[in-house]
Write an enzyme that holds these catalytic residues in place. Structure first.
Site, PDB file in Angstrom:
ATOM      1  N   ILE A  93       2.478  11.385  15.180  1.00  0.00           N
ATOM      2  CA  ILE A  93       2.901  10.863  16.481  1.00  0.00           C
ATOM      3  C   ILE A  93       4.149  11.627  16.920  1.00  0.00           C
ATOM      4  O   ILE A  93       5.132  11.693  16.188  1.00  0.00           O
ATOM      5  CB  ILE A  93       3.193   9.345  16.388  1.00  0.00           C
ATOM      6  CG1 ILE A  93       1.935   8.582  15.938  1.00  0.00           C
ATOM      7  CG2 ILE A  93       3.691   8.802  17.715  1.00  0.00           C
ATOM      8  CD1 ILE A  93       0.748   8.712  16.872  1.00  0.00           C
ATOM      9  N   HIS A 109      -3.024   2.097   6.339  1.00  0.00           N
ATOM     10  CA  HIS A 109      -3.302   3.141   5.353  1.00  0.00           C
ATOM     11  C   HIS A 109      -4.146   2.533   4.232  1.00  0.00           C
ATOM     12  O   HIS A 109      -3.835   1.444   3.754  1.00  0.00           O
ATOM     13  CB  HIS A 109      -1.980   3.686   4.798  1.00  0.00           C
ATOM     14  CG  HIS A 109      -2.181   4.850   3.886  1.00  0.00           C
ATOM     15  ND1 HIS A 109      -2.467   6.115   4.348  1.00  0.00           N
ATOM     16  CD2 HIS A 109      -2.173   4.939   2.529  1.00  0.00           C
ATOM     17  CE1 HIS A 109      -2.619   6.931   3.319  1.00  0.00           C
ATOM     18  NE2 HIS A 109      -2.439   6.243   2.207  1.00  0.00           N
ATOM     19  N   ASP A 150       3.440   8.143   6.914  1.00  0.00           N
ATOM     20  CA  ASP A 150       3.263   7.053   5.940  1.00  0.00           C
ATOM     21  C   ASP A 150       4.559   6.555   5.321  1.00  0.00           C
ATOM     22  O   ASP A 150       4.555   6.015   4.209  1.00  0.00           O
ATOM     23  CB  ASP A 150       2.305   7.492   4.814  1.00  0.00           C
ATOM     24  CG  ASP A 150       0.910   7.785   5.334  1.00  0.00           C
ATOM     25  OD1 ASP A 150       0.518   7.209   6.371  1.00  0.00           O
ATOM     26  OD2 ASP A 150       0.205   8.588   4.700  1.00  0.00           O
TER      27      ASP A 150
HETATM   28  C1  GRF Z   1      -9.261   3.342   7.716  1.00  0.00           C
HETATM   29  O1  GRF Z   1      -9.667   3.309   6.383  1.00  0.00           O
HETATM   30  C2  GRF Z   1      -7.752   3.403   7.814  1.00  0.00           C
HETATM   31  O2  GRF Z   1      -7.097   2.891   6.707  1.00  0.00           O
HETATM   32  C3  GRF Z   1      -7.462   4.870   7.897  1.00  0.00           C
HETATM   33  O3  GRF Z   1      -8.535   5.413   8.602  1.00  0.00           O
HETATM   34  C4  GRF Z   1      -9.707   4.612   8.410  1.00  0.00           C
HETATM   35  C5  GRF Z   1     -10.324   4.382   9.755  1.00  0.00           C
HETATM   36  O4  GRF Z   1     -11.603   3.845   9.657  1.00  0.00           O
HETATM   37  N1  GRF Z   1      -6.171   5.105   8.487  1.00  0.00           N
HETATM   38  P1  GRF Z   1     -12.386   3.344  10.942  1.00  0.00           P
HETATM   39  O5  GRF Z   1     -12.513   4.518  11.891  1.00  0.00           O
HETATM   40  O6  GRF Z   1     -11.610   2.232  11.543  1.00  0.00           O
HETATM   41  O7  GRF Z   1     -13.719   2.905  10.432  1.00  0.00           O
END
Ligand code: GRF
Length: 196
Positions: A93, A109, A150
């Site tokens: 970002i 995450h 993160d």
């Molecule tokens: C999720 O597992 C999230 O933790 C990570 O990206 C993934 C996105 O999955 N940041 P989706 O597109 O919402 O199915």
């Protein structure tokens, strides 16, 4: 007395958008919080299909303007966006956006930060690293977003056990279920605390 307008949120996603879909469903009939914009950097992202089916406004980001221009701040102002939810958004970002939305951007995450995070740690790579390290548990982390990948303050974590024979795929499925169950509620709680 007139009713207060809802807090408008933008969801940023680069992929399938299953978390985005859960968040849209969760706030569908909420008069206080409204999903007002879907933002993506990937023209073929599944989340854009979801947005079209839901008749939600879409903002497709061009890298150059996002990172080296105005970071699309005029659009976020135009849509009256007060809060940003990252749900599988693969780009950093820009500082301009973080400055405009300090403690108003959250991310999810798929592991227990501060472990297994940082640049390049996304998708199955995260789960493979967790398994390779011989961890007995993993989970999800929801955190504020700042300039460092993160590293923003943790808001919420939920753990799950790693079973015998666990693979990156089985772990990813388990974690997705926890994400879907927790993310909308945590977003609601943070927004209610901050705005309402
Ligand atoms: C999720 O597992 C999230 O933790 C990570 O990206 C993934 C996105 O999955 N940041 P989706 O597109 O919402 O199915």
């Amino acid at each position: 007395m007139t009713k207060a307008p809802p807090v408008n949120i933008a969801i940023f996603a680069s992929g399938a958008g299953s978390n985005a879909k859960k968040i849209i469903d969760y706030f569908r009939n909420d008069s206080r919080i409204k999903v007002a914009l879907i933002v993506s950097d990937q023209p073929n992202a599944g989340v854009l299909q979801i947005a079209r089916e839901e008749n939600l406004p879409i903002l497709e980001l061009q890298k150059e303007r996002f990172f080296n221009g105005d970071a699309y701040l005029p659009e976020f102002i135009q849509f009256n966006i007060s809060f940003i939810v990252l749900a599988g958004f693969m780009r950093k970002i820009p500082g301009k956006l973080i400055a405009a939305y300090t403690r108003k951007i959250v991310n999810i995450h798929p592991a227990l930060l501060p472990g297994f995070g940082g640049k390049g740690m996304y998708g199955s790579r995260v789960h493979e690293a967790v398994l390779k390290a011989g961890e007995k548990e993993s989970g999800i982390t929801i955190h504020y977003v700042d300039e460092v990948y993160d590293k923003g303050e943790v808001i919420f974590q939920e753990k799950c056990k790693i079973e015998e024979g666990e693979t990156a795929d089985t772990l990813a499925n388990k974690i997705h279920i926890i994400e879907h169950a927790c993310y909308p509620e945590v977003i609601e709680k943070v927004i209610l605390e901050q705005f309402i």
